[in-house]
Design an enzyme around this catalytic site. Structure first.
Site, PDB file in Angstrom:
ATOM      1  N   LYS A  62       0.825  -1.219   0.000  1.00  0.00           N
ATOM      2  CA  LYS A  62       0.000   0.000   0.000  1.00  0.00           C
ATOM      3  C   LYS A  62       0.852   1.258   0.000  1.00  0.00           C
ATOM      4  O   LYS A  62       0.642   2.167  -0.815  1.00  0.00           O
ATOM      5  CB  LYS A  62      -0.909   0.009   1.243  1.00  0.00           C
ATOM      6  CG  LYS A  62      -1.612   1.347   1.459  1.00  0.00           C
ATOM      7  CD  LYS A  62      -2.382   1.416   2.752  1.00  0.00           C
ATOM      8  CE  LYS A  62      -1.565   1.716   3.961  1.00  0.00           C
ATOM      9  NZ  LYS A  62      -1.559   3.090   4.458  1.00  0.00           N
ATOM     10  N   ASN A  63       1.816   1.328   0.921  1.00  0.00           N
ATOM     11  CA  ASN A  63       2.526   2.596   1.111  1.00  0.00           C
ATOM     12  C   ASN A  63       3.482   2.927  -0.028  1.00  0.00           C
ATOM     13  O   ASN A  63       3.919   4.061  -0.157  1.00  0.00           O
ATOM     14  CB  ASN A  63       3.241   2.622   2.467  1.00  0.00           C
ATOM     15  CG  ASN A  63       2.236   2.839   3.584  1.00  0.00           C
ATOM     16  OD1 ASN A  63       1.084   3.192   3.330  1.00  0.00           O
ATOM     17  ND2 ASN A  63       2.654   2.603   4.816  1.00  0.00           N
ATOM     18  N   CYS A 106      -3.949  13.162  12.675  1.00  0.00           N
ATOM     19  CA  CYS A 106      -4.759  11.947  12.600  1.00  0.00           C
ATOM     20  C   CYS A 106      -4.621  11.221  13.934  1.00  0.00           C
ATOM     21  O   CYS A 106      -3.922  11.695  14.823  1.00  0.00           O
ATOM     22  CB  CYS A 106      -4.363  11.080  11.412  1.00  0.00           C
ATOM     23  SG  CYS A 106      -2.871  10.153  11.670  1.00  0.00           S
ATOM     24  N   ARG A 161       1.398  14.741  12.973  1.00  0.00           N
ATOM     25  CA  ARG A 161       1.857  14.498  11.608  1.00  0.00           C
ATOM     26  C   ARG A 161       1.910  15.758  10.728  1.00  0.00           C
ATOM     27  O   ARG A 161       1.208  15.862   9.714  1.00  0.00           O
ATOM     28  CB  ARG A 161       1.004  13.408  10.950  1.00  0.00           C
ATOM     29  CG  ARG A 161       1.003  12.140  11.768  1.00  0.00           C
ATOM     30  CD  ARG A 161       0.277  11.018  11.105  1.00  0.00           C
ATOM     31  NE  ARG A 161       1.023  10.431   9.992  1.00  0.00           N
ATOM     32  CZ  ARG A 161       0.535   9.488   9.207  1.00  0.00           C
ATOM     33  NH1 ARG A 161      -0.685   9.043   9.393  1.00  0.00           N
ATOM     34  NH2 ARG A 161       1.258   8.976   8.232  1.00  0.00           N
ATOM     35  N   ASP A 215       4.716   0.501  11.909  1.00  0.00           N
ATOM     36  CA  ASP A 215       3.478  -0.079  11.373  1.00  0.00           C
ATOM     37  C   ASP A 215       3.267  -1.532  11.811  1.00  0.00           C
ATOM     38  O   ASP A 215       2.247  -2.136  11.466  1.00  0.00           O
ATOM     39  CB  ASP A 215       3.480  -0.005   9.831  1.00  0.00           C
ATOM     40  CG  ASP A 215       3.299   1.426   9.338  1.00  0.00           C
ATOM     41  OD1 ASP A 215       2.966   2.306  10.147  1.00  0.00           O
ATOM     42  OD2 ASP A 215       3.504   1.664   8.130  1.00  0.00           O
ATOM     43  N   ARG A 243      -8.828  -0.054   4.543  1.00  0.00           N
ATOM     44  CA  ARG A 243      -7.902   0.908   3.938  1.00  0.00           C
ATOM     45  C   ARG A 243      -6.585   0.238   3.565  1.00  0.00           C
ATOM     46  O   ARG A 243      -5.911   0.695   2.648  1.00  0.00           O
ATOM     47  CB  ARG A 243      -7.611   2.047   4.923  1.00  0.00           C
ATOM     48  CG  ARG A 243      -8.796   2.924   5.204  1.00  0.00           C
ATOM     49  CD  ARG A 243      -8.389   4.082   6.061  1.00  0.00           C
ATOM     50  NE  ARG A 243      -7.203   4.698   5.492  1.00  0.00           N
ATOM     51  CZ  ARG A 243      -6.408   5.535   6.126  1.00  0.00           C
ATOM     52  NH1 ARG A 243      -6.673   5.874   7.363  1.00  0.00           N
ATOM     53  NH2 ARG A 243      -5.351   6.052   5.546  1.00  0.00           N
TER      54      ARG A 243
END
Ligand code: EPZ
Length: 423
Positions: free
Chosen positions: A22-23, A118, A123, A308, A400
């Site tokens: 994803k990233n 968030c 951030r 993560d 997500r």
């Protein structure tokens, strides 16, 4: 809104195929803005976030062809019709902010909403903006929007990042590909996704060296060309399923898992008593029922233990023998899963950036609430080991970042059902 209901206590046995990262994918999609030629991305993860990025790119005039169920996404930014990324789109997913640099590099101006904080922390994006200013962009912040202009183009510059920020490194590197002269990024982040992005940019004709080290040099070129590129496998997804298998017990082959990018996690798992074997086609995780040992974690930028994966490791440690301390050094508020894990009967105490996890004998299923992407999946891991039934609410966070999560785990013997949320 959907929820997951998990019946715990079943071992995992079988194979899980790891999806595209994803990233990396989100930034590779943004990089399509750097060229007027077609870009084809293969091994694309079909996720709420990647679909969302596709939506933003469409609003900028990018021609996006990505049928549902297809792992190839075709992007063509020949005709960019807008350089404005509105609040509604950036607020929902921070990675959309990363269209700013490519637009600045190619078109010379862009107006992009500030992403805002968030759940896991404030951030800010000051490193990104400082880098673009150093490269000659005029930047003003008005009514929550960053208005950036470099009408005669960006110029190469020396960028000293105060912290090896992943986003700022990627963003600066992308914009610098079309700048005049050479850009040097010092104290660059070394995450594998940065190498993946550099590889695609180089295949498009960019001149980059040093990616994967703390100093990256980019010599600007006039134009980038189209490319067909395969997204790297998701080391965070692979690490998550490694911990799911370690927690539930059993024998799972993570097909396509990028072992070389998972070294820190695999070392921690081995110390905890898990058998982690690197095979030709992935990583095999085995645990035969013996209780796990407590292991401390110090979260650091790559090649250290990934932030993560911190929530998932905490879930694993809740049932380990002994006490582990988990120190989060990247984000200031990334322990929102701790109180939720305690609802299963875990014993976790948080003080500042340190969580102390006293291993308990067993967990008991509970209704819990997902707070962010990686926190959500730590609750799924706890649900797999807990006795009885667990309900994970607000799972849009999971969608997500995890492609076909329940299908992948159920194929290995988990009992997870998706249903309507009680909220
Ligand atoms: C990326 O976020 C990932 N997101 C995150 O994954 C990941 O946790 C993080 O890198 C660290 O590995 C994406 O790639 C889309 P940073 P990013 O810039 O780039 C501070 C997930 O779950 N900072 O490396 O935003 C910042 O506040 C997500 O998939 C500034 O102060 O992370 C943080 O404390 C969550 N100013 C630290 O640096 C800036 O301008 C590292 O953030 C930029 C960052």
């Amino acid at each position: 809104m959907d929820k997951l209901t998990i019946r715990g206590g079943h071992q995992l046995n079988g194979k899980i195929r790891i999806s595209g990262a994803k990233n990396s994918a989100l930034k590779l999609m943004a990089a399509a803005l750097l060229t007027d030629e077609p870009v084809e991305l293969r091994n694309m993860p079909n996720l709420a976030d990647s679909r969302f990025m596709a939506r933003l790119l469409s609003t900028l005039g990018v021609d996006v062809y990505w049928p549902q169920g297809d792992s190839t996404c075709r992007l063509n930014a020949a005709n960019i019709s807008s350089t404005i990324a509105p609040y509604d789109l950036v607020r929902k997913m921070r990675a959309t902010f990363n269209v700013l640099g490519p637009l600045l590099g190619r078109i010379g101006h862009a107006t992009v909403s500030l992403p805002g904080g968030c759940a896991i922390g404030a951030r800010p994006v000051n490193f990104h903006l400082d880098a673009f200013e150093a490269m000659g962009a005029d930047i003003v912040i008005e009514q929550g929007y960053v208005k950036a202009a470099a009408i005669r183009g960006l110029n190469g510059a020396i960028i000293d990042l105060p912290f090896p920020s992943v986003g700022a490194t990627e963003h600066t590197m992308m914009a610098a590909t079309l700048a005049k002269g050479t850009t040097t990024i010092n104290n660059a982040a070394r995450e594998p996704e940065i190498i993946d992005i550099a590889n695609m940019l180089k295949a498009m004709g960019a001149k980059i060296e040093g990616e994967g080290t703390s100093t990256i040099r980019i010599e600007g070129v006039d134009k980038l060309k189209g490319v067909s590129y395969s997204v790297m496998p998701d080391r965070i997804e692979a690490g998550t399923y490694a911990m799911a298998a370690a927690a539930a017990g059993g024998d799972v082959l993570l097909e396509g898992a990028p072992a070389a990018e998972m070294t820190s996690l695999l070392e921690h798992l081995r110390k905890a008593g898990v058998t982690a074997t690197v095979e030709d086609n992935g990583v095999r995780i085995q645990r035969n029922g013996a209780r796990l040992k407590a292991v401390d974690v110090d979260v650091q930028p790559h090649p250290g233990f990934a932030t993560d994966l911190q929530a998932q490791f905490m879930a694993l440690m809740t049932v380990a023998d002994g006490t582990s301390t988990i120190t989060e050094n990247i984000f200031e508020n990334r322990f929102l899963h701790a109180p939720e894990l305690n609802r299963f009967g875990a014993d976790i105490r948080v003080q500042g950036k340190v969580a102390t996890v006293h291993g308990v004998d067993h967990l008991v299923g509970a209704p819990v609430m997902a707070t962010d992407l990686r926190a959500s999946v730590s609750l799924v891991i706890a649900g797999l080991v807990a006795e009885g039934e667990t309900e994970v609410n607000r799972i849009y966070h999971l969608d997500r970042g995890f492609e076909n999560l329940e299908e992948k785990l159920n194929a290995c013997g988990a009992r997870i059902e998706r249903g309507a949320d009680t909220e």
